[in-house]
Motif scaffolding. Structure first.
Motif, PDB file in Angstrom:
ATOM      1  N   ASN A 189      -3.730  23.771   6.873  1.00  0.00           N
ATOM      2  CA  ASN A 189      -2.486  24.400   7.727  1.00  0.00           C
ATOM      3  C   ASN A 189      -2.344  22.765   9.061  1.00  0.00           C
ATOM      4  N   GLU A 190      -3.207  22.811   8.942  1.00  0.00           N
ATOM      5  CA  GLU A 190      -2.884  20.703   9.895  1.00  0.00           C
ATOM      6  C   GLU A 190      -2.018  19.773   8.724  1.00  0.00           C
ATOM      7  N   ASP A 194       0.323  23.892   0.487  1.00  0.00           N
ATOM      8  CA  ASP A 194       0.149  25.179   0.167  1.00  0.00           C
ATOM      9  C   ASP A 194      -0.358  25.621  -1.111  1.00  0.00           C
ATOM     10  N   ARG A 215      -1.288  29.494   0.053  1.00  0.00           N
ATOM     11  CA  ARG A 215      -0.923  29.807   0.871  1.00  0.00           C
ATOM     12  C   ARG A 215      -0.178  31.247   0.899  1.00  0.00           C
TER      13      ARG A 215
END
Ligand SMILES: *Cc1c(COP(=O)(O)O)cnc(C)c1O
Length: 389
Positions: A189-190, A194, A215
């Motif tokens: 996320n950081e 994907d 993702r």
């Protein structure tokens, strides 16, 4: 004879803790995880636990992990799967000139199938300027695929910045993180990732198992069709012992990676400095700071890399010339070519990649032998200016 392994980027030995959890699987957890009786449910539970451990290591949700047969399959799945799912949107893919062959040759295949591929150049350290990625995006671009850290020279790419660019342009972002998972902290996320490929045997897990992180909501077609395993994204009866091994390797990496790699980096730096101090006519390849803590790649002028590897082997020392997959071919490495190393010098390049079992004494022993071998091989080269004849 002493045996010193300095090729951890090619593969790693199993961590004893990983073997310990795998062995009972082979003995007793043999049920098919798709069955509803208890034999199968034990296997299902073992797979679920491993999925959770791996997801935790990279900041993902367990449902976002699909187990594959390794890094190569994960890379092929990401590229071909997204190209197929988004074929209506045009099929432009952006990648770099220093990808692993699993990405590079999947792109060449897609190119033959009519997709447009952009291979971005890198600088002399193997570093990709994110602004090049931004400039390459068109309204037909469906995917950006950039290696997290290169296996041959260790350069770490500015993945977070590329992730931001991809997000802002609404383009999927895949990274081959086979060389970074377990070596440096990663949070999908950081970093705005994907899709992410990884492989167990590069982090002290078993060979023949890996994963693709996908993702939630990403449009992708399966590469392998058949049963409904892995939420219909990867058919085939699960390899339970290896999946369990990958789960355990993830847990161990999460706990030990920071400490282990500060130790490994110290040894790597020592090896690098001692070579610099004791051997001339050399050239270091890879980024001075943005680089894997365990890797360094050096070219010895007036020497054939293969002869050096074989002579080191006679002393029990294992290191690679080029990447494991490319050795045996006489072509200079595409990575060294891309960073501008002249072919004659590229031929004399060696990659040292260190890991958890290396010790301080290994470094002294390696340098001693290297100095002797390099001197001897150069004496045989008619081109070497320092020849004493
Ligand atoms: C080793 C490696 C792969 C291939 O992984 P396998 O599990 O051996 O198929 C892919 N990418 C990189 C960067 C690697 O180092």
């Amino acid at each position: 004879m002493r045996r010193i392994y300095l090729d951890y980027n090619a593969t790693t030995p199993l961590h004893p803790g990983v073997l310990e959890v795998m062995l009972p699987c082979y003995k007793s957890i043999f049920g098919n995880a798709s069955t509803i009786y208890s034999f199968g449910q034990e296997a299902r539970k073992a797979i679920d636990d491993a999925r959770e451990a791996l997801a935790c290591l990279i900041g993902a949700e367990p449902e976002e992990i699909v187990f594959t047969s390794g890094g190569t399959e994960a890379d092929n799945f990401a590229l071909k799967g997204v190209a197929s799912a988004l074929k209506g949107k045009g099929g432009h893919i952006i990648t770099s000139s220093i990808e692993h062959h699993a990405v590079l040759f999947a792109c060449k295949y897609l190119e033959k199938m009519g997709k447009k591929i952009t291979y971005l150049p890198v600088d002399r350290y193997g570093w990709l300027d994110p602004s090049r990625v931004k400039e390459a995006i068109t309204n037909e671009t469906v995917l950006i695929s950039i290696i997290h850290a290169n296996n041959e020279i260790g350069t770490i790419e500015p993945i977070a910045e590329i992730g931001k660019i991809a997000r802002a342009c609404g383009v999927y972002f895949h990274t081959d993180a086979v060389q970074t998972v377990g070596k440096i902290p990663i949070d999908v996320n950081e970093l705005g990732i994907d899709l992410l490929s990884l492989s167990a045997h590069k982090l002290y897990g078993p060979k023949g198992i890996g994963a693709l992180y996908i993702r939630k909501g990403t449009r992708i077609h399966p590469l392998i069709h058949g049963g409904e395993q892995e939420r219909k994204r990867r058919a085939g009866t699960e390899n339970v012992p290896c999946i369990v091994g990958l789960g355990e390797a993830s847990k161990i990496a999460g706990k030990e990676m920071r400490q282990e790699y500060s130790h490994v980096k110290k040894l790597r730096d020592k090896l690098e400095n001692k070579i610099k101090d004791n051997i001339d006519y050399i050239r270091f390849n890879g980024h001075p700071t943005e680089r894997l803590p365990n890797t360094f790649n050096v070219s010895f002028e007036f020497i054939e890399g293969e002869s050096l590897v074989l002579n080191l082997d006679l002393k029990g020392i294992a290191a690679s010339s080029g990447s494991a997959c490319a050795s045996g071919s006489l072509e200079p490495s595409h990575v060294l070519s891309a960073i501008g190393v002249p072919p004659a010098i590229a031929q004399g390049s060696i990659r040292f990649s260190l890991g958890r079992e290396n010790k301080e004494e290994d470094i002294d022993y390696t340098v001693e032998n290297l100095v002797e071998i390099v001197g001897r091989l150069r004496e045989m080269s008619p081109l070497f200016p320092g020849r004493k004849d």
